[in-house]
Design a protein around this motif. Structure first.
Motif, PDB file in Angstrom:
ATOM      1  N   ALA A 214      30.411  53.439  47.971  1.00 37.96           N
ATOM      2  CA  ALA A 214      31.499  52.702  47.324  1.00 37.96           C
ATOM      3  C   ALA A 214      31.097  51.239  47.212  1.00 37.96           C
ATOM      4  N   ALA A 215      31.093  50.701  46.002  1.00 40.89           N
ATOM      5  CA  ALA A 215      30.695  49.313  45.795  1.00 40.89           C
ATOM      6  C   ALA A 215      31.788  48.367  46.265  1.00 40.89           C
ATOM      7  N   VAL A 216      31.368  47.208  46.743  1.00 41.18           N
ATOM      8  CA  VAL A 216      32.285  46.144  47.156  1.00 41.18           C
ATOM      9  C   VAL A 216      32.082  44.984  46.195  1.00 41.18           C
ATOM     10  N   GLY A 217      33.125  44.641  45.456  1.00 33.34           N
ATOM     11  CA  GLY A 217      33.013  43.577  44.470  1.00 33.34           C
ATOM     12  C   GLY A 217      34.015  42.477  44.704  1.00 33.34           C
ATOM     13  N   LEU A 218      33.836  41.383  43.986  1.00 33.67           N
ATOM     14  CA  LEU A 218      34.771  40.266  44.094  1.00 33.67           C
ATOM     15  C   LEU A 218      36.175  40.700  43.714  1.00 33.67           C
ATOM     16  N   ILE A 219      36.290  41.618  42.754  1.00 32.10           N
ATOM     17  CA  ILE A 219      37.617  42.084  42.349  1.00 32.10           C
ATOM     18  C   ILE A 219      38.343  42.726  43.522  1.00 32.10           C
ATOM     19  N   ASP A 220      37.604  43.423  44.393  1.00 28.82           N
ATOM     20  CA  ASP A 220      38.220  44.031  45.576  1.00 28.82           C
ATOM     21  C   ASP A 220      38.801  42.953  46.488  1.00 28.82           C
ATOM     22  N   VAL A 221      38.081  41.843  46.616  1.00 29.82           N
ATOM     23  CA  VAL A 221      38.538  40.730  47.456  1.00 29.82           C
ATOM     24  C   VAL A 221      39.793  40.096  46.865  1.00 29.82           C
ATOM     25  N   LEU A 222      39.785  39.865  45.561  1.00 29.89           N
ATOM     26  CA  LEU A 222      40.927  39.207  44.917  1.00 29.89           C
ATOM     27  C   LEU A 222      42.184  40.061  45.000  1.00 29.89           C
ATOM     28  N   ILE A 223      42.032  41.363  44.821  1.00 26.15           N
ATOM     29  CA  ILE A 223      43.191  42.258  44.931  1.00 26.15           C
ATOM     30  C   ILE A 223      43.710  42.271  46.363  1.00 26.15           C
ATOM     31  N   ARG A 224      42.788  42.359  47.338  1.00 26.06           N
ATOM     32  CA  ARG A 224      43.185  42.398  48.749  1.00 26.06           C
ATOM     33  C   ARG A 224      43.936  41.141  49.169  1.00 26.06           C
ATOM     34  N   ARG A 225      43.553  40.010  48.632  1.00 28.01           N
ATOM     35  CA  ARG A 225      44.212  38.749  48.976  1.00 28.01           C
ATOM     36  C   ARG A 225      45.582  38.616  48.321  1.00 28.01           C
ATOM     37  N   GLY A 226      45.846  39.428  47.295  1.00 27.57           N
ATOM     38  CA  GLY A 226      47.107  39.311  46.579  1.00 27.57           C
ATOM     39  C   GLY A 226      47.040  38.384  45.388  1.00 27.57           C
ATOM     40  N   ASP A 227      45.824  38.013  44.961  1.00 24.14           N
ATOM     41  CA  ASP A 227      45.683  37.086  43.842  1.00 24.14           C
ATOM     42  C   ASP A 227      46.238  37.662  42.543  1.00 24.14           C
ATOM     43  N   PHE A 228      46.282  38.988  42.439  1.00 25.81           N
ATOM     44  CA  PHE A 228      46.783  39.613  41.219  1.00 25.81           C
ATOM     45  C   PHE A 228      48.165  40.231  41.405  1.00 25.81           C
ATOM     46  N   ALA A 229      48.822  39.911  42.497  1.00 22.65           N
ATOM     47  CA  ALA A 229      50.168  40.440  42.721  1.00 22.65           C
ATOM     48  C   ALA A 229      51.071  40.017  41.569  1.00 22.65           C
ATOM     49  N   GLY A 230      51.838  40.966  41.061  1.00 21.89           N
ATOM     50  CA  GLY A 230      52.739  40.663  39.957  1.00 21.89           C
ATOM     51  C   GLY A 230      52.117  40.788  38.586  1.00 21.89           C
ATOM     52  N   HIS A 231      50.813  41.209  38.530  1.00 18.28           N
ATOM     53  CA  HIS A 231      50.138  41.344  37.242  1.00 18.28           C
ATOM     54  C   HIS A 231      50.054  42.806  36.783  1.00 18.28           C
ATOM     55  N   GLY A 232      50.798  43.685  37.428  1.00 19.69           N
ATOM     56  CA  GLY A 232      50.873  45.062  36.968  1.00 19.69           C
ATOM     57  C   GLY A 232      49.786  45.978  37.464  1.00 19.69           C
ATOM     58  N   LEU A 233      48.928  45.524  38.387  1.00 21.78           N
ATOM     59  CA  LEU A 233      47.896  46.413  38.925  1.00 21.78           C
ATOM     60  C   LEU A 233      48.548  47.477  39.811  1.00 21.78           C
ATOM     61  N   PRO A 234      48.064  48.726  39.725  1.00 22.02           N
ATOM     62  CA  PRO A 234      48.651  49.769  40.559  1.00 22.02           C
ATOM     63  C   PRO A 234      48.319  49.625  42.037  1.00 22.02           C
ATOM     64  N   MET A 235      47.281  48.861  42.376  1.00 18.88           N
ATOM     65  CA  MET A 235      46.913  48.705  43.780  1.00 18.88           C
ATOM     66  C   MET A 235      47.766  47.627  44.440  1.00 18.88           C
TER      67      MET A 235
END
Length: 320
Positions: free
Chosen positions: A37-58
């Protein structure tokens, strides 16, 4: 099954081990026994909540991991392109699930690996290489004999663009780096030349690929020739930046945003031809990335490394 869960947004220590039921694929889905399983910057941003409220299912609680490789365990109703036992890799899966011994993925975003292809290399390169193909054929059409600039050249996404752009007819692909120490690394990735961003001052590029964002994105617009296009494929710099639309109008330039996960959710039929082109570049060695592997129970360590910056190549979690 063993998995890693995020139960709340926060620092890397919110990645916690968990035991979960083994999932069963639904219609149009496959269950994959995950090996990488790859670990990317997008995983970090989602985990931090940077995309909260942007409609991501995670959203917590969730299992991270949007890119994985392994073996098909079972197929759901209607799946005819894959069968149990196939070695596969997935594209970016908006619902996540890769940090687990078994994940569910849409069959349309899951592709059989050629014999002999290292699954670690496949999961490291396939999603980003497919993104590059789509960015240069769908978000824009790469002009013939184009001169291309890629910012943040040694980043995971940026690093695959030289091979893909050249396969599509680019004349020259230039990468920008943050320090002279990174120039040789970028050139090993296939860039015709690597330079410090501040050394560029002429509007000479037909296309700029920008995964960095922030204030640098605004400055990169000034490097576009007439009718040039900047493709925003990421935003590693989360500071944000406002661009005066008159600079686009008077400069005869344009900006196109491209978020591959959202795009393929809405247009899944476009995944297969783009992935085939990307897989060909990986299989023939045009794309070969440095990969560091870690066991699943060190997922928090990989996130801490990504957050600290300076990672070369890709970090990949191994399972099984």
């Amino acid at each position: 099954m063993k998995a890693v869960r995020v139960t709340r947004y926060g620092a890397p220590d919110v990645l916690e081990p968990a035991d979960l039921p083994v999932p069963v694929p639904g219609e149009g889905e496959v269950a994959v026994d995950v090996t990488h399983a790859a670990v990317g910057l997008i995983d970090v941003l989602i985990r931090r909540g940077d995309f909260a409220g942007h409609g991501l299912p995670m959203q917590p609680p969730y299992t991270p991991g949007i890119e994985a490789a392994g073996t098909v365990r079972a197929v759901g109703a209607g799946v005819t392109t894959l069968r149990p036992g196939d070695r596969v890799a997935t594209l970016s899966i908006a619902a996540g699930g890769g940090y687990a011994e078994v994940m569910i993925a849409p069959a349309a975003a899951t592709f059989r690996l050629p014999d002999g292809l290292d699954p670690a290399q496949a999961v490291a390169a396939l999603p980003n290489a497919t993104t590059a193909v789509l960015a240069l054929t769908r978000a824009i059409t790469l002009p013939p004999d184009a001169k291309v600039l890629v910012t943040g050249a040694t980043g995971a996404l940026a690093s695959v663009f030289p091979a893909i752009a050249k396969r599509l007819g680019a004349r020259e692909v230039v990468g920008t780096v943050r320090s002279p120490a990174r120039i040789a690394e970028a050139e090993r990735l296939g860039f015709d030349r690597a330079v410090l961003f501040d050394s560029l001052d002429a509007p000479e590029f037909d296309v700029v690929i920008d995964p960095v964002g922030g204030e640098l994105r605004g400055r990169a617009l000034g490097l576009l020739a007439d009718m040039g296009r900047l493709v925003a494929v990421g935003s590693a710099d989360r500071s944000g930046h406002t661009i005066d639309s008159n600079t686009l109008w008077f400069g005869n330039r344009g900006i196109v945003g491209f978020a591959v996960g959202m795009f393929l959710q809405r247009t899944p039929a476009l995944a297969a031809p783009a992935a085939a082109e990307a897989m060909s570049a990986i299989a023939d060695g045009s794309i070969k990335l440095a990969v560091e592997t870690y066991p699943l129970d060190r997922a928090a360590d990989t996130h801490a490394r990504m957050e600290a910056g300076g990672v070369s190549g890709r970090l990949v979690l191994t399972l099984g």
